[in-house]
Design a protein around this motif. Structure first.
Motif, mmCIF file in Angstrom:
data_model
loop_
_atom_site.group_PDB
_atom_site.id
_atom_site.type_symbol
_atom_site.label_atom_id
_atom_site.label_comp_id
_atom_site.label_asym_id
_atom_site.label_seq_id
_atom_site.Cartn_x
_atom_site.Cartn_y
_atom_site.Cartn_z
ATOM 1 N N MET A 1 0.850 -1.187 -0.107
ATOM 2 C CA MET A 1 -0.148 0.079 0.127
ATOM 3 C C MET A 1 0.838 1.462 0.104
ATOM 4 O O MET A 1 1.859 1.385 0.701
ATOM 5 N N TYR A 2 0.638 2.259 -0.869
ATOM 6 C CA TYR A 2 1.273 3.520 -0.958
ATOM 7 C C TYR A 2 0.509 4.597 -0.360
ATOM 8 O O TYR A 2 -0.638 4.760 -0.778
ATOM 9 N N PHE A 3 0.970 5.678 0.080
ATOM 10 C CA PHE A 3 0.734 6.952 0.366
ATOM 11 C C PHE A 3 1.338 8.005 -0.339
ATOM 12 O O PHE A 3 2.784 7.873 -0.017
ATOM 13 N N PHE A 4 0.876 8.872 -1.170
ATOM 14 C CA PHE A 4 1.598 9.711 -1.819
ATOM 15 C C PHE A 4 1.393 11.220 -0.748
ATOM 16 O O PHE A 4 0.544 11.656 -0.733
ATOM 17 N N ILE A 5 2.812 11.599 -0.559
ATOM 18 C CA ILE A 5 2.874 12.772 0.167
ATOM 19 C C ILE A 5 3.849 13.632 -0.672
ATOM 20 O O ILE A 5 4.358 13.405 -1.478
ATOM 21 N N ALA A 6 3.679 15.023 -0.124
ATOM 22 C CA ALA A 6 4.614 16.273 -0.881
ATOM 23 C C ALA A 6 6.094 15.718 -0.571
ATOM 24 O O ALA A 6 6.470 15.262 0.337
ATOM 25 N N PRO A 7 6.664 15.889 -1.711
ATOM 26 C CA PRO A 7 8.126 15.670 -1.506
ATOM 27 C C PRO A 7 8.951 16.284 -0.410
ATOM 28 O O PRO A 7 8.663 17.289 -0.231
ATOM 29 N N GLY A 8 9.731 15.503 0.267
ATOM 30 C CA GLY A 8 10.474 16.089 1.222
ATOM 31 C C GLY A 8 9.828 16.165 2.518
ATOM 32 O O GLY A 8 10.484 16.489 3.715
ATOM 33 N N THR A 9 8.576 15.645 2.871
ATOM 34 C CA THR A 9 7.694 16.191 3.941
ATOM 35 C C THR A 9 8.011 15.064 4.877
ATOM 36 O O THR A 9 7.605 15.263 6.194
ATOM 37 N N ALA A 10 8.399 13.834 4.592
ATOM 38 C CA ALA A 10 8.983 12.811 5.571
ATOM 39 C C ALA A 10 10.326 12.594 5.589
ATOM 40 O O ALA A 10 10.745 11.585 5.931
ATOM 41 N N ALA A 11 11.062 13.520 5.059
ATOM 42 C CA ALA A 11 12.546 13.135 5.011
ATOM 43 C C ALA A 11 13.409 13.153 6.508
ATOM 44 O O ALA A 11 14.251 12.442 6.496
ATOM 45 N N GLU A 12 12.589 13.514 7.524
ATOM 46 C CA GLU A 12 13.243 13.113 8.819
ATOM 47 C C GLU A 12 12.513 11.960 9.615
ATOM 48 O O GLU A 12 13.064 11.830 10.879
ATOM 49 N N TRP A 13 11.709 11.342 8.987
ATOM 50 C CA TRP A 13 10.824 10.409 9.755
ATOM 51 C C TRP A 13 11.799 9.388 9.988
ATOM 52 O O TRP A 13 12.675 8.945 9.028
ATOM 53 N N GLY A 14 11.893 8.599 11.107
ATOM 54 C CA GLY A 14 12.606 7.653 11.642
ATOM 55 C C GLY A 14 11.633 6.511 11.790
ATOM 56 O O GLY A 14 10.495 6.589 11.640
ATOM 57 N N PRO A 15 12.358 5.322 12.173
ATOM 58 C CA PRO A 15 11.215 4.217 12.507
ATOM 59 C C PRO A 15 10.246 4.385 13.728
ATOM 60 O O PRO A 15 9.302 3.849 13.774
ATOM 61 N N GLU A 16 10.512 5.455 14.516
ATOM 62 C CA GLU A 16 9.511 5.800 15.441
ATOM 63 C C GLU A 16 8.351 6.405 15.004
ATOM 64 O O GLU A 16 7.230 6.377 15.469
ATOM 65 N N GLU A 17 8.530 7.527 13.871
ATOM 66 C CA GLU A 17 7.332 8.253 13.184
ATOM 67 C C GLU A 17 6.535 7.143 12.414
ATOM 68 O O GLU A 17 5.569 7.575 12.172
ATOM 69 N N ALA A 18 7.265 6.424 11.604
ATOM 70 C CA ALA A 18 6.602 5.407 10.816
ATOM 71 C C ALA A 18 7.120 4.053 10.874
ATOM 72 O O ALA A 18 7.626 3.419 9.946
ATOM 73 N N PRO A 19 6.498 3.226 11.914
ATOM 74 C CA PRO A 19 6.926 1.900 12.350
ATOM 75 C C PRO A 19 6.699 0.809 11.066
ATOM 76 O O PRO A 19 5.260 0.980 10.600
ATOM 77 N N GLY A 20 7.369 0.138 10.397
ATOM 78 C CA GLY A 20 7.046 -0.583 9.437
ATOM 79 C C GLY A 20 6.778 0.015 8.094
ATOM 80 O O GLY A 20 6.735 -0.780 7.040
ATOM 81 N N ALA A 21 6.982 1.394 8.007
ATOM 82 C CA ALA A 21 6.955 2.003 6.735
ATOM 83 C C ALA A 21 8.369 2.143 6.063
ATOM 84 O O ALA A 21 9.233 2.128 6.840
ATOM 85 N N ARG A 22 8.384 2.140 4.638
ATOM 86 C CA ARG A 22 9.567 2.482 3.987
ATOM 87 C C ARG A 22 9.117 3.947 3.203
ATOM 88 O O ARG A 22 8.426 3.788 2.424
ATOM 89 N N ILE A 23 9.957 4.877 3.499
ATOM 90 C CA ILE A 23 9.826 6.227 2.783
ATOM 91 C C ILE A 23 10.519 6.178 1.342
ATOM 92 O O ILE A 23 11.852 5.796 1.462
ATOM 93 N N LEU A 24 9.982 5.973 0.335
ATOM 94 C CA LEU A 24 10.663 6.254 -1.224
ATOM 95 C C LEU A 24 10.843 7.624 -1.409
ATOM 96 O O LEU A 24 10.228 8.521 -0.994
ATOM 97 N N GLY A 25 12.224 7.958 -2.057
ATOM 98 C CA GLY A 25 12.604 9.219 -2.276
ATOM 99 C C GLY A 25 13.019 9.243 -3.815
ATOM 100 O O GLY A 25 12.373 8.268 -4.562
ATOM 101 N N ALA A 26 13.776 10.333 -4.055
ATOM 102 C CA ALA A 26 14.178 10.358 -5.418
ATOM 103 C C ALA A 26 14.844 9.273 -5.880
ATOM 104 O O ALA A 26 15.592 8.463 -5.184
ATOM 105 N N GLY A 27 14.495 8.900 -7.169
ATOM 106 C CA GLY A 27 14.845 7.787 -7.985
ATOM 107 C C GLY A 27 14.203 6.455 -7.729
ATOM 108 O O GLY A 27 13.915 5.366 -8.470
ATOM 109 N N ALA A 28 12.998 6.524 -6.863
ATOM 110 C CA ALA A 28 12.127 5.690 -6.701
ATOM 111 C C ALA A 28 10.882 5.339 -7.691
ATOM 112 O O ALA A 28 10.643 6.259 -8.354
ATOM 113 N N HIS A 29 10.490 4.349 -8.144
ATOM 114 C CA HIS A 29 9.461 4.184 -9.064
ATOM 115 C C HIS A 29 8.373 3.458 -8.284
ATOM 116 O O HIS A 29 8.576 2.490 -7.782
ATOM 117 N N VAL A 30 7.080 3.980 -8.731
ATOM 118 C CA VAL A 30 5.906 3.378 -8.441
ATOM 119 C C VAL A 30 4.936 3.205 -9.715
ATOM 120 O O VAL A 30 4.732 4.159 -10.733
#
Length: 75
Positions: A1-30
């Motif tokens: 499951m993917y959620f689309f958010i504005a670029p850079g808004t989750a750049a500082e998220w760590g495992p505590e903020e998004a447990p089990g999630a993987r933040i995709l950044g530049a170069g990722a393809h969906v």
């Protein structure tokens, strides 16, 4: 499951903020399915994208992920 958010808004998220999630950044393809495809097999939308765009509110998503993680810990 993917959620689309504005670029850079989750750049500082760590495992505590998004447990089990993987933040995709530049170069990722969906792969985007057609707008009205709501059933599989294959990629599909859980909810059809609206006319106001694809972005989820970042703060709301973070709060939902934190709530889900704390509920899982209580079990």
């Amino acid at each position: 499951m993917y959620f689309f958010i504005a670029p850079g808004t989750a750049a500082e998220w760590g495992p505590e903020e998004a447990p089990g999630a993987r933040i995709l950044g530049a170069g990722a393809h969906v792969v985007f399915p057609p707008p009205r495809r709501t059933q599989g097999p294959g990629p599909h939308w859980r909810i059809c994208p609206g006319d106001d765009g694809l972005l989820t509110d970042t703060a709301a998503l973070r709060a939902a992920l934190e709530d889900a993680a704390s509920a899982a810990v209580r079990r």
